[in-house]
Enzyme design. Structure first.
Site, short mmCIF file in Angstrom:
data_model
loop_
_atom_site.label_atom_id
_atom_site.label_comp_id
_atom_site.label_asym_id
_atom_site.label_seq_id
_atom_site.Cartn_x
_atom_site.Cartn_y
_atom_site.Cartn_z
N TYR A 156 37.41 27.30 -59.78
CA TYR A 156 37.85 28.60 -60.29
C TYR A 156 38.58 29.34 -59.17
CZ TYR A 156 37.53 33.35 -62.30
OH TYR A 156 37.80 34.60 -62.79
N ASP A 202 40.79 27.71 -51.18
CA ASP A 202 40.25 28.96 -51.69
C ASP A 202 38.84 29.13 -51.14
OD1 ASP A 202 39.16 31.04 -53.11
OD2 ASP A 202 39.89 30.37 -55.07
N LYS A 206 34.97 38.21 -51.62
CA LYS A 206 33.51 38.33 -51.62
C LYS A 206 32.97 38.86 -50.27
CE LYS A 206 33.02 35.71 -55.76
NZ LYS A 206 33.69 34.57 -56.30
C1 LIG Z 1 34.97 34.69 -57.21
C2 LIG Z 1 36.08 33.74 -56.95
C3 LIG Z 1 37.42 34.08 -57.20
C4 LIG Z 1 37.81 35.36 -57.90
O1 LIG Z 1 37.48 36.48 -57.17
P1 LIG Z 1 37.37 37.91 -57.94
O2 LIG Z 1 37.18 38.88 -56.82
O3 LIG Z 1 36.23 37.78 -58.88
O4 LIG Z 1 38.67 38.11 -58.65
C5 LIG Z 1 38.41 33.21 -56.80
N1 LIG Z 1 38.11 32.05 -56.20
C6 LIG Z 1 36.84 31.66 -55.98
C7 LIG Z 1 36.59 30.37 -55.30
C8 LIG Z 1 35.79 32.48 -56.36
O5 LIG Z 1 34.53 32.09 -56.16
#
Ligand SMILES: *Cc1c(COP(=O)(O)O)cnc(C)c1O
Length: 427
Positions: free
Chosen positions: A145, A240, A268
């Site tokens: 994701y 990511d 995060k």
């Molecule tokens: C949480 C997450 C996102 C999205 O971040 P948001 O702040 O919720 O938009 C993107 N990539 C990864 C790997 C994530 O865990």
């Protein structure tokens, strides 16, 4: 009065006001059934819900709260900055302090651009990779994701996985036409894609430790193999680390596994519980971003001083060197406790952990990709989740998510969890 009567009443009210009663889908408990708890307060390793139940929090707001709730240094830093105004729409020195911290932490990052969410970071690196290479193809992995930007909503994990949607309505076929989805940990599948259309692929994008299908570590040689394929074909490697940054290692997955990406997404933990995220990487690539370069990207609240202060205070505490090992030790004890309890009660369980993230999969086989994760017993996870919740432990309300630990979790919380396990595992 039932122990969640207030949450139930609030949820009934919420369903008329917010789609599904929530501001983000997984919170609605559709993955495990039942009614979500409304939260009133956070205190170290605990959440206090609307009915006053004290719950050991193993979600930590889906990753950011590596120091636990309302850490005094974060609260103090945020309060100090907030009194001087919350946003200026102009550069501030605190952005530089956080940027310097990021550059010092990640060898692959020379320059950084702050944004407000991981979604924005993912969306922006895709645009940058395409702008910098002049190519459009994008290789992503099934169950990973990267936020909900249109080109990335193909075989996405997290809430998309929880709801069992192959994709999203409203995303046109044209938008995902250049997104090529391959199984995680399958280097040969990536080789085949590049053999067929390597000269059209701008980037390989991945979570180096997948967290959004549950925790799935990279197989030995997988990351180095991707780096080599990208180099051979003139494509970029984009990692990511929105979830894994400061979580799977005091730095991130790229440091833990010694792989050098061209571009990186962060989020995060970097916002310390406030909306901040970032992307960064090689200087020549970052200089393609506006206003220096032709790749446009902007944000009203980007680099917001309050969020920067929360992130900086969090990284300051981590830099003292005690918090991450504490969160890691707790995660290790949790992993061992889950394994032992499952063995004792005779329930097949595969616990996968990297640093401060872990997932118990109800299967006896290792989980290497999204197909494996889907083969685990999600219904049993739902029963496990509710039994743990009744015992005062708040787990992610989905079988396809990571649990997160913090430096605030200690012996008392571990004891409460371990005591609840035998009953919950057999629920
Ligand atoms: C949480 C997450 C996102 C999205 O971040 P948001 O702040 O919720 O938009 C993107 N990539 C990864 C790997 C994530 O865990």
């Amino acid at each position: 009065m039932s122990h969640d009567a207030t949450s139930r009443a609030l949820f009934a009210r919420a369903e008329g006001l917010l789609p599904g009663g929530v501001s983000s889908p997984v919170r609605a408990f559709r993955g495990v059934g039942g009614t979500p708890r409304f939260m009133r307060r956070g205190e170290g390793p605990y959440l206090i819900d609307a009915d006053g139940n004290r719950l050991v929090d193993l979600v930590c707001s889906w990753g950011p709260l590596i120091l636990g709730h309302a850490h005094p240094e974060v609260v103090e830093a945020v309060s100090r900055v907030l009194r001087d105004g919350s946003t200026f729409g102009a550069p501030t020195e605190i952005e530089l302090e956080l940027a310097e911290r990021v550059v010092a932490t990640f060898p692959a990052i020379d320059m950084v651009r702050f944004v407000s969410s991981g979604t924005e970071a993912g969306m922006s690196v895709v645009r940058l990779a395409r702008g910098a290479t002049g190519r459009t193809g994008l290789v992503k992995f099934d169950g990973c994701y990267h936020g909900h930007a249109d080109p990335l909503l193909a075989a996405a994990g997290s809430g998309v996985a929880t709801l069992g949607l192959p994709d999203s309505a409203g995303v046109s076929a044209a938008t995902t036409a250049d997104t090529i989805v391959v199984p995680f940990n399958d280097l040969e599948a990536v080789e085949r894609v590049f053999a067929a259309r390597g000269d059209q692929i701008a980037a390989i994008l991945l979570e180096a430790v997948a967290g959004n299908m549950g925790v799935v570590p990279p197989a030995p040689g997988f990351l180095a193999g991707l780096r080599a394929i990208a180099d051979r074909h003139g494509a970029l490697l984009v990692i990511d680390e929105v979830m894994t940054g400061w979580r799977v290692d005091p730095a991130g997955a790229q440091v833990r596994y010694d792989v050098r990406p061209d571009l990186v997404c962060l989020g995060k933990v970097i916002g310390g519980g406030f909306p901040a995220a970032a992307y960064g990487g090689r200087r020549d690539l970052m200089l393609q971003v506006a206003p220096v370069g032709p790749v446009y990207q902007a944000g009203t609240l980007s680099g917001n001083p309050v969020a920067m202060a929360a992130g900086l205070a969090t990284l300051d505490v981590l830099a003292r060197g005690e918090a991450w090992p504490a969160a890691d030790r707790f995660a290790a004890a949790l992993e061992a406790g889950l394994r032992e309890a499952a063995e004792r009660v005779g329930i097949p369980l595969t616990v996968q952990r990297v640093g401060t993230m872990l997932t118990p999969f109800f299967t006896e086989d290792p989980v290497r990709n999204y197909a494996d994760a889907r083969a685990a017993d999600a219904a049993r996870y739902g029963r496990f989740f509710h039994a743990m919740l009744d015992a005062g432990v708040y787990l992610p309300p989905s079988a396809f998510e990571a649990s997160f630990t913090s430096a605030a979790h200690g012996d008392a919380e571990l004891e409460r969890i371990l005591a609840a396990l035998p009953n919950a595992l057999t629920a």
